[in-house]
Design a protein around this motif. Sequence first.
Motif, PDB file in Angstrom:
ATOM      1  N   ARG A   8      27.693  36.152  44.674  1.00  0.00           N
ATOM      2  CA  ARG A   8      28.455  35.406  43.686  1.00  0.00           C
ATOM      3  C   ARG A   8      27.779  34.080  43.319  1.00  0.00           C
ATOM      4  NH1 ARG A   8      34.573  34.780  44.974  1.00  0.00           N
ATOM      5  NH2 ARG A   8      33.758  33.931  46.939  1.00  0.00           N
ATOM      6  N   ALA A   9      27.123  33.453  44.279  1.00  0.00           N
ATOM      7  CA  ALA A   9      26.481  32.170  43.990  1.00  0.00           C
ATOM      8  C   ALA A   9      25.385  32.330  42.941  1.00  0.00           C
ATOM      9  CB  ALA A   9      25.914  31.579  45.277  1.00  0.00           C
ATOM     10  N   SER A  10      24.550  33.348  43.090  1.00  0.00           N
ATOM     11  CA  SER A  10      23.482  33.570  42.101  1.00  0.00           C
ATOM     12  C   SER A  10      24.064  33.963  40.750  1.00  0.00           C
ATOM     13  CB  SER A  10      22.520  34.652  42.596  1.00  0.00           C
ATOM     14  OG  SER A  10      21.850  34.235  43.773  1.00  0.00           O
TER      15      SER A  10
ATOM     16  N   LEU B 182      34.229  39.863  28.292  1.00  0.00           N
ATOM     17  CA  LEU B 182      33.363  40.145  29.437  1.00  0.00           C
ATOM     18  C   LEU B 182      32.843  38.872  30.096  1.00  0.00           C
ATOM     19  CD1 LEU B 182      29.968  39.896  28.818  1.00  0.00           C
ATOM     20  CD2 LEU B 182      30.673  41.532  27.085  1.00  0.00           C
ATOM     21  N   VAL B 183      32.494  37.856  29.298  1.00  0.00           N
ATOM     22  CA  VAL B 183      31.928  36.652  29.894  1.00  0.00           C
ATOM     23  C   VAL B 183      32.971  35.978  30.785  1.00  0.00           C
ATOM     24  CG1 VAL B 183      30.784  34.463  29.446  1.00  0.00           C
ATOM     25  CG2 VAL B 183      30.404  36.381  27.893  1.00  0.00           C
TER      26      VAL B 183
ATOM     27  N   TRP C  83      32.842  35.441  34.825  1.00  0.00           N
ATOM     28  CA  TRP C  83      33.016  34.102  35.398  1.00  0.00           C
ATOM     29  C   TRP C  83      34.102  34.105  36.469  1.00  0.00           C
ATOM     30  CZ3 TRP C  83      30.772  29.451  35.610  1.00  0.00           C
ATOM     31  CH2 TRP C  83      31.522  28.397  36.107  1.00  0.00           C
ATOM     32  N   GLU C  84      35.202  34.779  36.189  1.00  0.00           N
ATOM     33  CA  GLU C  84      36.300  34.809  37.165  1.00  0.00           C
ATOM     34  C   GLU C  84      35.847  35.453  38.471  1.00  0.00           C
ATOM     35  OE1 GLU C  84      40.905  36.467  37.550  1.00  0.00           O
ATOM     36  OE2 GLU C  84      39.819  36.599  35.657  1.00  0.00           O
ATOM     37  N   ARG C  85      35.045  36.516  38.368  1.00  0.00           N
ATOM     38  CA  ARG C  85      34.545  37.164  39.578  1.00  0.00           C
ATOM     39  C   ARG C  85      33.543  36.283  40.314  1.00  0.00           C
ATOM     40  NH1 ARG C  85      32.179  42.798  37.934  1.00  0.00           N
ATOM     41  NH2 ARG C  85      31.738  42.834  40.188  1.00  0.00           N
TER      42      ARG C  85
ATOM     43  N   ALA D 235      37.606  26.477  36.746  1.00  0.00           N
ATOM     44  CA  ALA D 235      37.968  26.529  35.332  1.00  0.00           C
ATOM     45  C   ALA D 235      36.843  27.150  34.505  1.00  0.00           C
ATOM     46  CB  ALA D 235      38.279  25.126  34.823  1.00  0.00           C
ATOM     47  N   LEU D 236      37.232  27.985  33.558  1.00  0.00           N
ATOM     48  CA  LEU D 236      36.267  28.619  32.661  1.00  0.00           C
ATOM     49  C   LEU D 236      35.694  27.577  31.713  1.00  0.00           C
ATOM     50  CD1 LEU D 236      35.029  31.287  31.485  1.00  0.00           C
ATOM     51  CD2 LEU D 236      37.017  31.362  29.956  1.00  0.00           C
TER      52      LEU D 236
END
Length: 660
Positions: A604-606, A627-628, A632-634, A640-641
């Motif tokens: 997730r970090a990468s 999708l973006v 981002w949520e995953r 915050a987005l």
Amino acid sequence: MSTTLRHETMELPVAAVGAEGPFPPLEPEKVPHQPPDRTTVPADIADRVEAAAPPWVFPYHPQSDYGRDRTPGRLDVVVLENAHLRATVVPGLGGRIWSLVDVPTGADLVYANRVLQPANLALRDAWFAGGVEFNVGTRGHSPTTCSPLHAAVVAGPDGAPGLRMWEYERVRGVVVQIDVHLGHDATMLAVHVRVTNPGDVPVPMYWWTNIAVPEEDDTRVFAAARDVYLSDYTTGLTGITAPWRGDVDITRPGRHADAADYFVDCRGVDVPWVLAVDPAGTGLLHASTPRLSACKLFCWGSGRGSRHWQEWLSPEGGRYAEIQAGLATTQFEYLELGAREEWSWTEVLGRVDLGPVPATTGPEDGLARAGAAASARVPAADLAALDAELARVARQAPGETVAVGSGWGHVEALLRGPAGWVDETATPFPDVADGPHRPWQGLVTDGTAPADVDARAHVRGGHWADLLADAAHDGDAFALYHLGVLELVDGDPDTAGRHLRASLDAAPSAAAHRALAHVALRRGDTDAAVRELDAALALAGPGSVERPALVLEALRRLLDSGRHDRALQLARAASAEPPAQATASERARFRLAEVEALLGLDDRASARHVLETGDVVPANLREGESLVAALWERAAGGAALPERLDFSMHGSSEGRAAVS
């Protein structure tokens, strides 16, 4: 002032649409299902909605080659003007009426974009906001919305010069004619449409005229009837009664929180109409003969993602809503156009004045005033008489040529012969010297197929299948490939697979391997699809025009089947290749596939790092494609987005795949 027609050049910032993509879609569009609520939606509408096939623009190729960088550009336009109105039409962009100016006040009655910035809202991808757009064939923005139409001057009933535009629409196999008239003393622009099915079988038909209108917080929209069917993109199709949706006044598009479609059932109305006015009560009225039996309001909503969409489509500012008119009651239905049948109708557009409509004016009072104004502006008898006059003119030969469209109409005429084609008196299809139709014209006229598998253009229909079957007897790779593709599209993957294999035996081609991947997918065999795409990529090396599209298809198959390691390798390799052949959108989608693969590998970090630092928003981000935000949520959990990644049209929505 008598009506004049003149040719002009309009200068504005342009993000040009480049070459078509190398392959057509071999599967229907993946669109969210909008199930009708049968307790509030009439049975006939609900039945048509349930029966409608998803949109599919085969044999057209996508128009995805554009970016977000705009440079000074020019558009060839035709201007019709009298003492009351000035209409600017762009035959080279689907016949879009770019602006409609009320001459005495100088006010533009439609929202006229100050730039040409494509975005992925059309069936073939590229679309742009603003003006009056004509959509035909299948659900969505027309396949020709960013393509040139044939155009010529035509004399109106009073001798005033008008503009005729026409084209052969290849999904439904129909001829579409659009006559734009502005009589010498006319205060309304008239558009007469004729759609003709030259074929021997009925076809599903779709038509919607979409009109962008300026939007303020207190813009008001009213229509001719009260039975409304709501689609909010999340819960399906629901019947409501105008002007209320619960405690929401639906006549105020600028105050809606989220995007929504409101379809108004105008069946039984002598003159269907819809209008949009500013707080002073002035704006645009659209009315039509009863063939167009529905109107619609589309609003973007006022959320951050909706505002971002408006800025994405109109980078130099300006908000808009859309008022629309269509054949069927909603855009989720088709009506059947019979074999050898023709439909026609007349639409009129012009200024309307209701008097001041302050914010305190209730929707009931506003609706009553709008109805009175529309009836006075467009009496039913006057519109019927105009329709009869324009129908007569619509069969007359045009004059001076203004623009040239595609060569497909001419090729179809050669293929079908006079008995199987339309009378070309009003819509002559010239022999166009250049274009992707030329190999097919050679096949029709002298039986000569290209020496190799030419996938730059595809065809559709029984006449073509018969011609290809004859050519395939000689083991011709071109004929075998295209025959296999037609069989795949027609739902016969087994026969398609045999012909595609035979085409490969005759001459290796990336196109045939790609089509075989889709045969495998129809059978549910993802492993076989991956192998075929690997073979296609082996033939389409770095630098080939086919490679980026094939990479994206391969990435989708790898990600769907959990092969995240391989997907990560392919995505990074594609990003490292020279960008000459990949579009800006393809390069962004390589990065999104990299993110999806990293998430599949639990890194997730990468993944978050790529989203924060990379160019990951495709220029062809699809309308409704979240999708973006989903990635981002995953990757970022509860963080915050970032606003630059927010394209949500509602408070929340499910994410879609990064590569499709």
